[in-house]
Motif scaffolding. Structure first.
Motif, PDB file in Angstrom:
ATOM      1  N   VAL A   2      12.958  11.006  -0.731  1.00 26.38           N
ATOM      2  CA  VAL A   2      14.079  11.590  -1.477  1.00 26.38           C
ATOM      3  C   VAL A   2      13.735  11.668  -2.965  1.00 26.38           C
ATOM      4  CG1 VAL A   2      16.456  11.212  -2.238  1.00 26.38           C
ATOM      5  CG2 VAL A   2      15.852  10.896   0.168  1.00 26.38           C
ATOM      6  N   ALA A   3      13.194  10.590  -3.512  1.00 24.92           N
ATOM      7  CA  ALA A   3      12.834  10.571  -4.926  1.00 24.92           C
ATOM      8  C   ALA A   3      11.758  11.612  -5.231  1.00 24.92           C
ATOM      9  CB  ALA A   3      12.357   9.181  -5.330  1.00 24.92           C
ATOM     10  N   LEU A   4      10.788  11.740  -4.342  1.00 26.39           N
ATOM     11  CA  LEU A   4       9.723  12.710  -4.552  1.00 26.39           C
ATOM     12  C   LEU A   4      10.251  14.134  -4.457  1.00 26.39           C
ATOM     13  CD1 LEU A   4       6.638  12.857  -5.005  1.00 26.39           C
ATOM     14  CD2 LEU A   4       6.416  13.140  -2.522  1.00 26.39           C
ATOM     15  N   SER A   5      11.193  14.367  -3.558  1.00 26.88           N
ATOM     16  CA  SER A   5      11.754  15.711  -3.406  1.00 26.88           C
ATOM     17  C   SER A   5      12.477  16.159  -4.677  1.00 26.88           C
ATOM     18  CB  SER A   5      12.702  15.769  -2.209  1.00 26.88           C
ATOM     19  OG  SER A   5      13.876  15.014  -2.444  1.00 26.88           O
ATOM     20  N   LYS A   6      13.048  15.216  -5.416  1.00 28.61           N
ATOM     21  CA  LYS A   6      13.705  15.557  -6.676  1.00 28.61           C
ATOM     22  C   LYS A   6      12.685  16.020  -7.712  1.00 28.61           C
ATOM     23  CE  LYS A   6      17.651  12.441  -6.012  1.00 28.61           C
ATOM     24  NZ  LYS A   6      18.355  11.240  -6.501  1.00 28.61           N
ATOM     25  N   LYS A  24       0.841  -1.204   0.000  1.00 26.89           N
ATOM     26  CA  LYS A  24       0.000   0.000   0.000  1.00 26.89           C
ATOM     27  C   LYS A  24       0.876   1.254   0.000  1.00 26.89           C
ATOM     28  CE  LYS A  24      -2.412   1.419   3.602  1.00 26.89           C
ATOM     29  NZ  LYS A  24      -3.422   1.667   4.655  1.00 26.89           N
ATOM     30  N   GLN A  25       2.013   1.178   0.654  1.00 21.98           N
ATOM     31  CA  GLN A  25       2.939   2.306   0.672  1.00 21.98           C
ATOM     32  C   GLN A  25       3.487   2.585  -0.730  1.00 21.98           C
ATOM     33  OE1 GLN A  25       7.008   2.026   2.382  1.00 21.98           O
ATOM     34  NE2 GLN A  25       6.275   3.503   3.902  1.00 21.98           N
ATOM     35  N   ALA A  32       8.413   5.934   2.725  1.00 23.80           N
ATOM     36  CA  ALA A  32       9.730   5.514   3.199  1.00 23.80           C
ATOM     37  C   ALA A  32      10.740   6.605   2.877  1.00 23.80           C
ATOM     38  CB  ALA A  32      10.131   4.208   2.521  1.00 23.80           C
ATOM     39  N   ALA A  33      11.873   6.575   3.546  1.00 27.85           N
ATOM     40  CA  ALA A  33      12.890   7.621   3.369  1.00 27.85           C
ATOM     41  C   ALA A  33      13.329   7.739   1.904  1.00 27.85           C
ATOM     42  CB  ALA A  33      14.089   7.339   4.263  1.00 27.85           C
ATOM     43  N   LYS A  34      13.572   6.606   1.238  1.00 27.08           N
ATOM     44  CA  LYS A  34      14.002   6.635  -0.164  1.00 27.08           C
ATOM     45  C   LYS A  34      12.924   7.220  -1.062  1.00 27.08           C
ATOM     46  CE  LYS A  34      17.349   2.817  -0.056  1.00 27.08           C
ATOM     47  NZ  LYS A  34      17.692   1.484  -0.612  1.00 27.08           N
TER      48      LYS A  34
END
Length: 224
Positions: A151-155, A80-81, A146-148
């Motif tokens: 990070v991907a979304l912030s890019k 689901k995440q 999740a942390a990764k």
């Protein structure tokens, strides 16, 4: 018992007698249409996550919304995440494409004020347009990633916001923008994003009216 040893009766189990392994259910012909089903799941999940919240929404809820078996979403998403991230990622890609098209239509050589207007209007369309549930989900369920994934979304967010900086820099240089560029960008986007909390197209102004109001609020009088 070793998996390769014969059964206790000395007779091999027939396929009909073999127990089906636990886990994902078999795909139906309808569920094999991966592209369409995946997008349907993303759309349904975005709507449910927005209305009910991520924690309160089950994969069964999402599957039922698109007419699938309760375990079928796991053919397309590991968890689901993962589906939550897909909602945000898909939304950001759509927003970046819409924003790029808006700037292309107004023209790179157009006055900075017109380019900012295109950015503001495009952002409102992303926030408030039909079927765009991903922004509220992203704003309020970001910590569920999740942390990764964050990070991907912030890019993707940085890519989206990067288009604003040269426009605001031009306005600042012309004296139409009183505050520093970085703070202006953050404050503008923050103000626009908050509109998802109060905007009601049945009671409030149109997106065009909102764009006009923002331009008057953000900029000084200028021919830029």
């Amino acid at each position: 018992m070793d998996a390769r040893s014969p059964s206790l009766s000395g007779v091999k189990a027939t396929p009909a007698e073999t127990k089906r392994p636990r886990g994902r259910p078999r795909k139906t012909d309808l569920e094999r249409d991966d592209g369409n089903r995946r997008q349907a799941l993303i759309t349904a999940a975005a709507s449910l996550f927005r209305r009910q919240g991520f924690a309160a929404t089950s994969t069964r809820d999402i599957a039922q919304a698109v007419g699938m078996h309760s375990g079928s979403p796991f053919y397309h998403f590991k968890s689901k995440q993962a589906l939550l991230y897909a909602v945000m990622e898909s939304g950001m890609h759509s927003a970046i494409a819409r924003q790029g098209q808006a700037l292309l239509e107004v023209g790179a050589a157009s006055p900075a004020r017109l380019r900012l207007r295109a950015l503001v209007r495009s952002h409102f369309e992303t926030l408030l347009g039909p079927g765009n549930d991903f922004v509220p989900v992203m704003l309020y369920e970001h910590r569920s990633l999740a942390a990764k994934q964050r990070v991907a979304l912030s890019k993707l967010q940085a890519q989206y916001e990067a288009a604003w900086s040269p426009v605001l820099e031009a306005l600042h240089a012309a004296g139409a923008l009183g505050a520093p560029v970085k703070l202006s960008r953050l404050l503008m986007l923050g103000a626009l994003n908050w509109s998802v909390q109060w905007f009601d197209p049945r009671k409030s102004a149109s997106i065009e009216d909102l764009t006009d109001a923002c331009m008057g609020l953000f900029l000084k009088e200028s021919l830029t």
